[in-house]
Design a protein around this motif. Structure first.
Motif, PDB file in Angstrom:
ATOM      1  N   UNK A  26     -63.639  -1.303   9.186  1.00 32.81           N
ATOM      2  CA  UNK A  26     -62.795  -0.434   9.989  1.00 32.81           C
ATOM      3  C   UNK A  26     -63.586   0.065  11.185  1.00 32.81           C
ATOM      4  N   UNK A  27     -62.851   0.509  12.201  1.00 32.41           N
ATOM      5  CA  UNK A  27     -63.490   0.977  13.427  1.00 32.41           C
ATOM      6  C   UNK A  27     -63.787   2.468  13.309  1.00 32.41           C
ATOM      7  N   UNK A  28     -64.572   2.967  14.253  1.00 35.65           N
ATOM      8  CA  UNK A  28     -64.898   4.399  14.266  1.00 35.65           C
ATOM      9  C   UNK A  28     -63.667   5.234  14.577  1.00 35.65           C
TER      10      UNK A  28
ATOM     11  N   UNK B 147     -59.107   1.928  19.748  1.00 34.46           N
ATOM     12  CA  UNK B 147     -58.288   0.955  19.014  1.00 34.46           C
ATOM     13  C   UNK B 147     -57.926   1.415  17.609  1.00 34.46           C
ATOM     14  N   UNK B 148     -58.281   2.639  17.266  1.00 28.23           N
ATOM     15  CA  UNK B 148     -58.071   3.101  15.885  1.00 28.23           C
ATOM     16  C   UNK B 148     -56.590   3.119  15.518  1.00 28.23           C
ATOM     17  N   UNK B 149     -55.709   3.502  16.437  1.00 29.41           N
ATOM     18  CA  UNK B 149     -54.285   3.577  16.131  1.00 29.41           C
ATOM     19  C   UNK B 149     -53.672   2.197  15.892  1.00 29.41           C
ATOM     20  N   UNK B 150     -54.319   1.149  16.380  1.00 25.36           N
ATOM     21  CA  UNK B 150     -53.783  -0.203  16.213  1.00 25.36           C
ATOM     22  C   UNK B 150     -54.231  -0.857  14.916  1.00 25.36           C
ATOM     23  N   UNK B 151     -55.163  -0.240  14.201  1.00 28.78           N
ATOM     24  CA  UNK B 151     -55.692  -0.768  12.936  1.00 28.78           C
ATOM     25  C   UNK B 151     -56.154  -2.219  13.081  1.00 28.78           C
TER      26      UNK B 151
ATOM     27  N   UNK C  26     -60.095 -10.686  17.164  1.00 27.60           N
ATOM     28  CA  UNK C  26     -59.666  -9.309  16.915  1.00 27.60           C
ATOM     29  C   UNK C  26     -58.160  -9.224  17.103  1.00 27.60           C
ATOM     30  N   UNK C  27     -57.458  -8.813  16.056  1.00 26.85           N
ATOM     31  CA  UNK C  27     -56.001  -8.737  16.081  1.00 26.85           C
ATOM     32  C   UNK C  27     -55.524  -7.347  15.702  1.00 26.85           C
ATOM     33  N   UNK C  28     -54.262  -7.070  16.012  1.00 26.48           N
ATOM     34  CA  UNK C  28     -53.624  -5.798  15.675  1.00 26.48           C
ATOM     35  C   UNK C  28     -53.154  -5.856  14.226  1.00 26.48           C
ATOM     36  N   UNK C  29     -53.444  -4.787  13.468  1.00 28.37           N
ATOM     37  CA  UNK C  29     -52.995  -4.728  12.079  1.00 28.37           C
ATOM     38  C   UNK C  29     -51.514  -4.438  11.992  1.00 28.37           C
ATOM     39  N   UNK C  30     -51.122  -3.245  12.387  1.00 31.73           N
ATOM     40  CA  UNK C  30     -49.711  -2.904  12.440  1.00 31.73           C
ATOM     41  C   UNK C  30     -49.075  -2.738  11.075  1.00 31.73           C
ATOM     42  N   UNK C  31     -47.749  -2.626  11.072  1.00 36.53           N
ATOM     43  CA  UNK C  31     -46.972  -2.396   9.850  1.00 36.53           C
ATOM     44  C   UNK C  31     -45.883  -3.444   9.655  1.00 36.53           C
ATOM     45  N   UNK C  32     -46.062  -4.632  10.264  1.00 35.88           N
ATOM     46  CA  UNK C  32     -45.032  -5.666  10.199  1.00 35.88           C
ATOM     47  C   UNK C  32     -45.410  -6.813   9.279  1.00 35.88           C
TER      48      UNK C  32
ATOM     49  N   UNK D 116     -46.855 -12.934  16.355  1.00 38.44           N
ATOM     50  CA  UNK D 116     -46.026 -11.797  16.759  1.00 38.44           C
ATOM     51  C   UNK D 116     -46.319 -10.568  15.898  1.00 38.44           C
ATOM     52  N   UNK D 117     -46.531 -10.770  14.606  1.00 38.00           N
ATOM     53  CA  UNK D 117     -46.857  -9.647  13.723  1.00 38.00           C
ATOM     54  C   UNK D 117     -48.253  -9.098  13.998  1.00 38.00           C
ATOM     55  N   UNK D 118     -49.180  -9.968  14.301  1.00 38.76           N
ATOM     56  CA  UNK D 118     -50.566  -9.557  14.530  1.00 38.76           C
ATOM     57  C   UNK D 118     -51.063 -10.162  15.854  1.00 38.76           C
ATOM     58  N   UNK D 119     -50.636  -9.597  16.975  1.00 33.25           N
ATOM     59  CA  UNK D 119     -51.067 -10.169  18.264  1.00 33.25           C
ATOM     60  C   UNK D 119     -52.561  -9.969  18.499  1.00 33.25           C
ATOM     61  N   UNK D 120     -53.114 -10.819  19.349  1.00 35.63           N
ATOM     62  CA  UNK D 120     -54.542 -10.780  19.670  1.00 35.63           C
ATOM     63  C   UNK D 120     -54.795  -9.662  20.669  1.00 35.63           C
ATOM     64  N   UNK D 121     -55.827  -8.872  20.425  1.00 34.52           N
ATOM     65  CA  UNK D 121     -56.160  -7.753  21.295  1.00 34.52           C
ATOM     66  C   UNK D 121     -56.893  -8.246  22.528  1.00 34.52           C
ATOM     67  N   UNK D 122     -56.482  -7.760  23.692  1.00 30.60           N
ATOM     68  CA  UNK D 122     -57.138  -8.077  24.957  1.00 30.60           C
ATOM     69  C   UNK D 122     -57.288  -6.806  25.776  1.00 30.60           C
ATOM     70  N   UNK D 123     -58.382  -6.648  26.500  1.00 32.48           N
ATOM     71  CA  UNK D 123     -58.535  -5.469  27.374  1.00 32.48           C
ATOM     72  C   UNK D 123     -57.698  -5.622  28.634  1.00 32.48           C
ATOM     73  N   UNK D 124     -57.474  -4.518  29.263  1.00 31.22           N
ATOM     74  CA  UNK D 124     -56.660  -4.535  30.483  1.00 31.22           C
ATOM     75  C   UNK D 124     -57.428  -5.133  31.655  1.00 31.22           C
ATOM     76  N   UNK D 125     -58.700  -4.717  31.799  1.00 32.86           N
ATOM     77  CA  UNK D 125     -59.489  -5.126  32.962  1.00 32.86           C
ATOM     78  C   UNK D 125     -60.345  -6.340  32.599  1.00 32.86           C
ATOM     79  N   UNK D 126     -59.767  -7.515  32.678  1.00 34.20           N
ATOM     80  CA  UNK D 126     -60.508  -8.760  32.472  1.00 34.20           C
ATOM     81  C   UNK D 126     -59.786  -9.869  33.218  1.00 34.20           C
TER      82      UNK D 126
END
Length: 489
Positions: free
Chosen positions: A270-272, A277-281, A290-296, A305-315
């Motif tokens: 788990x993250x700090x 990114x803590x709210x995205x689990x 790195x993917x989104x955990x979520x509740x789906x 779609x259930x667990x999309x890949x995390x990407x930063x905004x500035x890249x």
């Protein structure tokens, strides 16, 4: 002075715990080789009182500042051309500061060294022995009778007349104590570590092929074939090879921006708590993405779609994906673009990133029509005058409704309408049920409005266009309960 071949300007500075000063001498070399040296001017100052941080080397540096200012004033006021200007001081610490440059020292020393070297370069500053320094007379003080026969004060040191200063460097080495005094004023140096990572080539590829994402992935897939020759099936690229190329860039971008979160997930799962990114689990999948955990998890949607890949905004990769999806969706709006991207990727701060992509699209800017703003006319006087409610009324009919006259067995319904009365002053609304669109039905129901509101109702001519042209006459009626009249103009 007219018979001399060369004229030199020599300056000396010295300081003590009580006073400081500087003096200037003109050294002239005649045509026959005879040399003379005479005092030109001098300046003295007392040491500031009550400053315990002013050490003797600092006072020597302040005396050097006084000498440099004196040299500047003399050179500005005197029309004589000096073949060479030299400055001497008996302080080795002050000379070390001057020769070290202003950027190395703390504020006090740096400001004074900068002023000194601006007037006279550091190469023109030399060391002189304390017994040969005429400025020592200023710092220690002397009586008038002592100055009369003081040759050092009036003509400078004896060696200055015969010594060739072009051949001799007047310097002195520093001992351990003086070296510590010099280093005490040295500015603290911040050590900057430049991290060069091995994936610099990936960043170069992202920047080189921007904004063509498909070209970037196909070239990368061709390059990856050299390391997996045994997996080559045909000369044409397979979809899995394109997918592997995309994962290379995704993994690289995530390691750049979310390295701490990835390390934490590998150690503890788990993250700090302080992570954004803590709210995205988030979690790491089997491909180390790195993917989104979520509740789906229980939904029937696809895995991406259930667990999309995390990407930063500035890249650069995020901009490439948004730009490609924007063209694939036929230049859609930001909301549609974000919805399409989130089928596989979750961009942190994606709303603003999608807006930026749409704003930077040249085709969208050219095709966007200019909005026209209709100029409104003047408000009628009937809407501006203060009157009781429904004194001036507008009317309109709503769509047909079914009306049942009685609630008994076999009752039939008939078509009716809703008459909408709007007050011009207060914008109040009154509803009436009308049996049909005839003028007689309207006149039959309009007195009800006047009876309920206890006022004289006046309808504008434009509201009666539905019932045909009416002559400009009043239709008067009398209500027995309110004794009020209604008029239709």
């Amino acid at each position: 002075m007219r018979q001399t071949s060369r004229v030199y300007l020599h300056g000396y500075s010295d300081a003590s715990e009580r006073a400081m000063g500087a003096c200037l001498y003109i050294r002239a070399i005649g045509g026959c080789g005879n040399t003379s040296s005479h005092l030109l001017c001098a300046k003295s100052k007392t040491v500031p009182i009550g400053n315990g941080r002013t050490t003797l080397p600092r006072l020597e540096l302040c005396a050097a500042v006084t000498l440099s200012r004196l040299i500047a004033n003399v050179m500005k006021a005197n029309p004589i051309y000096f073949h060479e200007v030299r400055a001497f001081s008996d302080s080795t610490v002050a000379l070390a500061w001057i020769h070290g440059g202003a950027s190395r020292w703390k504020t006090f020393v740096a400001n004074r060294v900068a002023e000194i070297t601006t007037i006279l370069p550091a190469i023109n500053w030399h060391h002189v022995d304390r017994h040969s320094n005429p400025a020592d007379v200023i710092s220690r003080g002397a009586l008038p009778e002592q100055l009369i026969n003081n040759s050092l004060w009036w003509h400078g040191p004896g060696w200055i007349k015969s010594l060739n200063t072009d051949e001799v460097t007047l310097t002195c080495a520093l001992d351990a104590t003086q070296q510590r005094q010099v280093e005490r004023e040295q500015r603290s140096t911040a050590v900057a570590c430049l991290v060069v990572y091995e994936n610099q080539f990936i960043d170069d590829m992202l920047a080189r092929y921007y904004p063509n994402l498909q070209l970037l992935l196909r070239i990368t897939a061709r390059m990856l074939r050299f390391s997996h020759r045994e997996q080559r099936v045909s000369n044409r690229l397979m979809p899995q090879e394109i997918e592997n190329a995309m994962e290379v860039y995704i993994r690289h971008v995530q390691n750049q921006h979310y390295q701490q979160e990835i390390n934490r997930l590998e150690r503890k799962g788990e993250v700090n708590r302080s992570s954004s990114l803590r709210q995205l689990k988030p979690y790491l999948d089997e491909r180390h993405l790195l993917r989104v955990g979520g509740r789906l998890q229980l939904s029937e949607l696809s895995y991406n779609t259930k667990h999309p890949i995390l990407l930063p905004r500035h890249s650069i990769l995020t901009a490439l994906i948004l730009h490609h999806e924007h063209h694939e969706q036929l230049h859609c709006d930001p909301q549609s673009l974000l919805s399409a991207v989130r089928r596989r990727f979750w961009i942190v701060g994606g709303t603003s990133a999608a807006r930026k992509t749409c704003r930077s699209c040249v085709e969208c800017m050219r095709a966007r029509p200019t909005q026209l703003h209709q100029l409104m006319g003047q408000i009628p006087v009937d809407r501006l005058a203060p009157n009781p409610p429904f004194s001036i009324t507008g009317i309109n009919y709503a769509k047909p409704v079914n009306i049942i006259n009685r609630r008994t067995r076999g009752a039939t319904s008939s078509k009716g309408y809703k008459a909408l009365f709007v007050c011009f002053c207060t914008r109040a609304v009154h509803l009436e049920a009308v049996s049909d669109l005839s003028t007689s039905a309207f006149i039959a129901h309009s007195p009800v409005l006047a009876a309920d509101t206890d006022c004289r109702a006046e309808f504008t001519r434009t509201t009666l266009s539905t019932f045909g042209e009416q002559p400009e006459s009043s239709v008067n009626y009398t209500n027995t309960s309110t004794k009020s009249n209604g008029t239709i103009k």
